[in-house]
Write an enzyme that holds these catalytic residues in place. Structure first.
Site, PDB file in Angstrom:
ATOM      1  N   SER A 137       0.791  -1.236   0.000  1.00 36.69           N
ATOM      2  CA  SER A 137       0.000   0.000   0.000  1.00 36.69           C
ATOM      3  C   SER A 137       0.818   1.279   0.000  1.00 36.69           C
ATOM      4  CB  SER A 137      -0.971  -0.003   1.174  1.00 36.69           C
ATOM      5  OG  SER A 137      -2.067  -0.858   0.902  1.00 36.69           O
ATOM      6  N   LYS A 162       0.097   3.469  -2.918  1.00 37.06           N
ATOM      7  CA  LYS A 162      -1.025   4.412  -2.975  1.00 37.06           C
ATOM      8  C   LYS A 162      -0.552   5.845  -3.209  1.00 37.06           C
ATOM      9  CE  LYS A 162      -4.568   1.906  -0.354  1.00 37.06           C
ATOM     10  NZ  LYS A 162      -3.928   0.583  -0.258  1.00 37.06           N
ATOM     11  N   SER A 215      -6.131   3.050   4.169  1.00 41.09           N
ATOM     12  CA  SER A 215      -5.482   2.126   3.235  1.00 41.09           C
ATOM     13  C   SER A 215      -6.488   1.227   2.520  1.00 41.09           C
ATOM     14  CB  SER A 215      -4.440   1.264   3.967  1.00 41.09           C
ATOM     15  OG  SER A 215      -3.402   0.894   3.093  1.00 41.09           O
ATOM     16  N   TRP A 264       1.517  -3.409   3.720  1.00 41.14           N
ATOM     17  CA  TRP A 264       1.682  -4.771   4.223  1.00 41.14           C
ATOM     18  C   TRP A 264       1.437  -5.749   3.091  1.00 41.14           C
ATOM     19  CZ3 TRP A 264      -1.285  -6.931   9.128  1.00 41.14           C
ATOM     20  CH2 TRP A 264      -0.845  -8.238   9.382  1.00 41.14           C
ATOM     21  N   ARG A 281       5.341  -1.369  13.105  1.00 42.73           N
ATOM     22  CA  ARG A 281       5.947  -0.605  12.003  1.00 42.73           C
ATOM     23  C   ARG A 281       6.096   0.870  12.373  1.00 42.73           C
ATOM     24  NH1 ARG A 281       1.625  -1.995   7.469  1.00 42.73           N
ATOM     25  NH2 ARG A 281       0.354  -1.602   9.314  1.00 42.73           N
TER      26      ARG A 281
END
Length: 260
Positions: free
Chosen positions: A66, A69, A114, A207, A246
């Site tokens: 993602s 994006k 997301s 992810w 993360r």
């Protein structure tokens, strides 16, 4: 909380980093403490220096998931697939892994949560031929999107390294991509995460293979004292708690380097 003097000394140290790579024992200790296999890179856009942990992994390409994006938004706006980040796109009406994805929305809302199906709809509007032209024009990773326009950033063949992520994001932060300034500003606006008196934090998670084991990302940049510090973290995702790791580990790295 770091003292003002401590932060200033760290920033002075960062500004002295030459072009190339400097391994940071402090970042290595953070990864060891978290029990995480991964890498973190900080790129000083003004001097071209790289500071980080685990250089071999930092230069290894992985599926962007993602984090794509961000370029997807730039491309969609550039080709007129959407007129603005607030134009509503349909999610398609199919059941989704997360209830929040099961509604139509614009890119501003979709990137914040997301939302995969919204960005797949955007990719289909762009089309394979235009998408390939623009991925190459942006110089994103290996520039290989294969033949499936709405899956290439999730399954491959598109791949990018952490170092390449930082260089791409530094160009976006400074408005140096081959995209209109207005569009770059719009995309910067929708990835703004946090701000303080003298800093602004931008970022996007990713992810690959979610919700199963795979590669997790957190990428972005910090603007501080008229400087741009682009960063990228990727790590092996194994546990259900790893998504939060993360950003927690990434922020700890930024703090250890005196950028936050």
């Amino acid at each position: 909380m770091k003292s003002a003097l401590g932060v200033m000394l760290m920033l002075v140290s960062l500004q002295a980093v030459p072009a190339g790579w400097q391994e940071s024992p402090a970042l290595g200790a953070l990864f060891d403490s978290a029990g995480v296999t991964g890498t973190f890179v900080l790129y000083d856009a003004d001097v071209g220096g790289l500071v980080g942990h685990n250089e071999p992994r930092a230069r290894t390409r992985f599926v962007p998931a993602s984090t794509f994006k961000i370029p997807n938004s730039l491309i969609g706006l550039s080709v007129g697939a959407v007129a603005s980040v607030d134009v509503v796109l349909p999610y398609g009406g199919q059941p989704q892994p997360y209830p929040a994805w099961e509604r139509d929305m614009g890119l501003r809302d979709a990137i914040a949560i997301s939302n995969v199906p919204i960005y797949q709809a955007l990719a289909r509007r762009i089309g394979l031929e235009r998408m390939q032209v623009w991925v190459s024009k942006l110089g994103f990773g290996n520039e290989d999107i294969g033949t499936t326009v709405d899956r290439f950033w999730l399954d491959g063949p598109l791949a990018i390294s952490a170092v390449e992520q930082t260089r791409f994001l530094a160009r976006l932060a400074r408005g140096d991509l081959p995209v209109s300034g207005e569009i770059q500003a719009s995309v910067r606006d929708i990835v703004l995460l946090d701000a303080g008196d003298d800093w602004r934090l931008y970022g996007k998670t990713g992810w690959e293979n979610a919700p199963d084991p795979g590669v997790g990302w957190w990428v972005g940049w910090v603007e501080r004292d008229d400087r741009v510090y682009a960063f990228a973290l990727n790590m092996a995702m194994q546990e259900g708690t790893d998504p939060g790791v993360r950003t927690e580990l990434g922020r700890a790295c930024l703090e250890a380097l005196g950028v936050l």
